[in-house]
Design an enzyme around this catalytic site. Structure first.
Site, PDB file in Angstrom:
ATOM      1  N   HIS A 402       0.858  -1.183   0.000  1.00 41.56           N
ATOM      2  CA  HIS A 402       0.000   0.000   0.000  1.00 41.56           C
ATOM      3  C   HIS A 402       0.893   1.232   0.000  1.00 41.56           C
ATOM      4  O   HIS A 402       1.944   1.253   0.655  1.00 41.56           O
ATOM      5  CB  HIS A 402      -0.929   0.017   1.210  1.00 41.56           C
ATOM      6  CG  HIS A 402      -1.853   1.202   1.237  1.00 41.56           C
ATOM      7  ND1 HIS A 402      -2.612   1.566   0.152  1.00 41.56           N
ATOM      8  CD2 HIS A 402      -2.118   2.121   2.203  1.00 41.56           C
ATOM      9  CE1 HIS A 402      -3.320   2.642   0.455  1.00 41.56           C
ATOM     10  NE2 HIS A 402      -3.031   2.999   1.693  1.00 41.56           N
ATOM     11  N   ASP A 426      -2.898   9.886   3.661  1.00 42.84           N
ATOM     12  CA  ASP A 426      -3.265   8.816   2.737  1.00 42.84           C
ATOM     13  C   ASP A 426      -4.494   9.246   1.946  1.00 42.84           C
ATOM     14  O   ASP A 426      -5.558   9.456   2.513  1.00 42.84           O
ATOM     15  CB  ASP A 426      -3.553   7.534   3.517  1.00 42.84           C
ATOM     16  CG  ASP A 426      -3.657   6.301   2.618  1.00 42.84           C
ATOM     17  OD1 ASP A 426      -3.729   6.472   1.378  1.00 42.84           O
ATOM     18  OD2 ASP A 426      -3.678   5.173   3.150  1.00 42.84           O
ATOM     19  N   ASN A 466       1.892  -1.954  12.049  1.00 44.49           N
ATOM     20  CA  ASN A 466       2.318  -2.699  13.234  1.00 44.49           C
ATOM     21  C   ASN A 466       1.211  -3.532  13.875  1.00 44.49           C
ATOM     22  O   ASN A 466       1.329  -3.954  15.028  1.00 44.49           O
ATOM     23  CB  ASN A 466       2.876  -1.733  14.292  1.00 44.49           C
ATOM     24  CG  ASN A 466       3.920  -2.402  15.167  1.00 44.49           C
ATOM     25  OD1 ASN A 466       4.564  -3.374  14.770  1.00 44.49           O
ATOM     26  ND2 ASN A 466       4.090  -1.880  16.374  1.00 44.49           N
ATOM     27  N   ASP A 468      -1.073  -6.655  14.996  1.00 47.00           N
ATOM     28  CA  ASP A 468      -0.872  -8.094  15.205  1.00 47.00           C
ATOM     29  C   ASP A 468      -1.985  -8.857  14.490  1.00 47.00           C
ATOM     30  O   ASP A 468      -3.137  -8.409  14.477  1.00 47.00           O
ATOM     31  CB  ASP A 468      -0.920  -8.436  16.700  1.00 47.00           C
ATOM     32  CG  ASP A 468       0.319  -7.973  17.446  1.00 47.00           C
ATOM     33  OD1 ASP A 468       1.278  -7.530  16.792  1.00 47.00           O
ATOM     34  OD2 ASP A 468       0.319  -8.057  18.696  1.00 47.00           O
ATOM     35  N   GLU A 516      10.828  -5.744  15.044  1.00 46.79           N
ATOM     36  CA  GLU A 516       9.804  -6.703  15.449  1.00 46.79           C
ATOM     37  C   GLU A 516      10.311  -7.635  16.549  1.00 46.79           C
ATOM     38  O   GLU A 516      11.486  -8.043  16.560  1.00 46.79           O
ATOM     39  CB  GLU A 516       9.361  -7.543  14.251  1.00 46.79           C
ATOM     40  CG  GLU A 516       8.612  -6.754  13.183  1.00 46.79           C
ATOM     41  CD  GLU A 516       7.203  -6.373  13.615  1.00 46.79           C
ATOM     42  OE1 GLU A 516       6.842  -6.644  14.767  1.00 46.79           O
ATOM     43  OE2 GLU A 516       6.465  -5.812  12.789  1.00 46.79           O
ATOM     44  N   GLU A 521       9.313  -2.914  20.893  1.00 38.21           N
ATOM     45  CA  GLU A 521       8.175  -3.048  19.979  1.00 38.21           C
ATOM     46  C   GLU A 521       6.949  -3.589  20.703  1.00 38.21           C
ATOM     47  O   GLU A 521       5.827  -3.108  20.505  1.00 38.21           O
ATOM     48  CB  GLU A 521       8.572  -3.978  18.817  1.00 38.21           C
ATOM     49  CG  GLU A 521       7.540  -4.051  17.698  1.00 38.21           C
ATOM     50  CD  GLU A 521       6.544  -5.188  17.902  1.00 38.21           C
ATOM     51  OE1 GLU A 521       5.418  -5.101  17.374  1.00 38.21           O
ATOM     52  OE2 GLU A 521       6.907  -6.155  18.614  1.00 38.21           O
TER      53      GLU A 521
END
Length: 568
Positions: A402, A426, A466, A468, A516, A521
């Site tokens: 993206h 965006d 980021n 999950d 990561e 993080e």
């Protein structure tokens, strides 16, 4: 009346606030009282003949001609490449906060002891120009060494006199409204009594364009590094990455921010498309938020129609575009959305608009990019007791790649805290923000810290890089969710942009998040989840803990209605 007039009280007797007409005031042409519905100030022909009789030296100065010094000003303002400046009949393109020169020729020599000259600037398109909004600016001409120059307003200094001509140095404020401006020249005799006074107005035929200024330290888009300015403001071409995380493919994109009708189109987008308050055009944060809205078309008939169907009838395939110029020129000509675009096309056009307006900008590609529809900071997958996916709930998605944008500016609305620098925006229409398809500006520094409640849309952008991946067992609306599994290191990979000064890839993943699976993080993710008010985030926080084992021992006999002791 505005700061520029209040600090120049010595000129109030020369130019009365209500005497803005260029035509000599007579009993049959009196100024309208304050508050009357006047949408445009009356203006006489640009050539005004002096009254009959008497010596020319005793009459009001008459403007014969004006030289906007287009080429000289363009060199000093780094705007020489704009098509408007290169035309046969050029128009100035100026950066706010920088001085520019104007040369005026009168019918006789200017005498600063008896002649009063004042410049009146009005923002084109302002229905009722006012001092308070900054859409009208009235500045008297004063000697360069005058002690009445305003320190926080527009300034007009007399820097040179030769025969019947004077050269002025005009300085706009670093927070001026960007767009197209008109200006007039008022002349008057200082010695004339009010009842005998006569003000002549010369309307300058050509307008000028005022844009943001990354070279000016007082402008909130200031960028100190000259190589960065060359890359992110002046460079007309770049690379935009596409593909997948294991196959990164660059494509060349022609931004063409200086080409014919591009700046005019960008100003049209600010003033005629969407709902940007005219005062908001002075604030780069509000401008780029507006740009992220009007580059797409769903709710304001903006520049581009998005299409991911594979059927591109009635328009061009998104892969056929190689730059922004044809898209913006077509939109400006027809005032209708252009078909079709996908994320890299929206981003390329957005970069062009920002750079044309003077805002440093670049296109950024995120591989394995999350689309978090629940606003939970997780990409959620739901399964029943048989292990079958529940499709009606599985509406989050992950894109191979993206593309969005970053724009450079300070964020005084967020300070203190170091939130300035790159701001993510965006233009691809994914989710509504405050009732419109737009996104950002979100401080990249805030995204990395997990401060997801900072404006604008920081939560959505944090999830893109980021989130999950979380797998749930769902047994119905009355039953709690059960965490089955999770993956924490697959979203947001190889964030890429064009390197400065060369056609190479620069990896900027570290600007958006910590490495990561590291302690930093994971702490950032927990901090973000705690700030998020979504129910899935709460479930994830509660379930994403290690099980605790314990023994329970009853120490007393239980008597109903009486307390008892236990050991845990």
């Amino acid at each position: 009346m505005g700061k520029c007039l209040s600090c120049l009280s010595s000129f109030r007797a020369v130019f009365r606030p209500n005497q803005e007409s260029a035509i000599p005031l007579t009993p049959s042409r009196k100024p309208k009282p304050p508050g009357s519905d006047v949408t445009e100030l009356p203006k006489p022909p640009t050539e005004v003949k002096p009254p009959e009789g008497g010596s020319t030296d005793d009459q009001v100065l008459v403007v014969q001609s004006i030289d906007l010094c287009v080429s000289e000003n363009a060199n000093n303002h780094y705007t020489m490449e704009y098509d408007l400046v290169q035309k046969e009949s050029p128009k100035p393109v100026l950066r706010r906060g920088f001085p520019f020169k104007v040369k005026i020729t009168f019918n006789r020599a200017y005498n600063d002891e008896k002649d009063a000259v004042c410049l009146v600037f009005t923002l084109k398109g302002a229905t009722n120009p006012t001092y308070a909004q900054g859409t009208m600016v009235v500045v008297p001409v004063v000697p360069a060494d005058s002690d009445v120059l305003p320190s926080d307003g527009w300034q007009v200094k007399l820097v040179f006199t030769e025969n019947c001509s004077i050269t002025l140095e005009v300085s706009s404020i670093p927070s001026a409204i960007v767009g197209e401006w008109n200006f007039d020249i008022d002349t008057k005799l200082k010695s004339a009594k009010d009842e005998e006074s006569q003000t002549l107005r010369y309307s300058v035929k050509d307008s000028f364009f005022l844009i943001f200024n990354p070279w000016c330290k007082q402008d909130t888009v200031y960028m100190s590094d000259p190589e960065w300015r060359k890359e992110y403001v002046l460079n007309e071409s770049g690379l935009i990455w596409r593909g997948s995380h294991n196959r990164l493919r660059p494509c060349i994109w022609n931004y063409g921010q200086f080409e014919e009708n591009i700046l005019e189109c960008c100003c049209y987008l600010l003033s005629h498309v969407g709902k940007l308050n005219i005062v908001g055009r002075a604030d780069p944060a509000r401008v780029v938020r507006h740009v992220s809205s009007v580059v797409n078309s769903p709710d304001d008939n903006g520049v581009l129609v998005g299409n991911w169907s594979g059927d591109y009838g009635g328009g061009q395939s998104p892969t056929s575009w190689g730059g922004s110029v044809a898209i913006l020129q077509q939109f400006f000509k027809n005032k209708k959305p252009v078909k079709y675009g996908q994320c890299w096309v929206f981003s390329g056009v957005c970069t062009t608009v920002c750079r044309a307006l003077g805002i440093p900008a670049r296109s950024v590609t995120n591989f394995s990019s999350a689309h978090d529809t629940h606003n939970s900071l997780t990409i959620d997958y739901f399964f029943d007791d048989e292990g079958e996916p529940i499709e009606r709930l599985n509406i989050d998605s992950i894109w191979n790649f993206h593309v969005w944008n970053e724009a450079w500016m300070e964020r005084p609305d967020l300070e203190p805290g170091g939130y300035g620098g790159w701001q993510a925006i965006d233009a691809t229409p994914q989710e509504e923000s405050d009732g419109a398809y737009r996104c950002g500006p979100a401080s990249v520094a805030a995204i990395k810290r997990g401060e997801v409640m900072k404006p604008y849309d920081c939560c959505f952008l944090f999830a893109e890089v980021n989130a999950d991946k979380v797998y749930w067992r769902y047994r119905g609306p009355s039953q709690p969710l059960k965490l089955i599994a999770k993956k924490t290191d697959t979203i947001g990979q190889f964030l890429s942009t064009k390197a400065i000064g060369c056609f190479e890839r620069e990896d900027i993943t570290g600007e958006y998040k910590h490495t990561e699976t590291t302690k930093e993080e994971r702490e950032t993710m927990v901090r973000a989840l705690r700030c998020c008010r979504n129910v899935f985030s709460r479930y994830y926080l509660n379930d994403d803990l290690e099980d605790v084992q314990f023994d329970f021992e009853l120490l007393d006999d239980i008597v109903i209605g009486s307390p008892f002791s236990v050991s845990v």
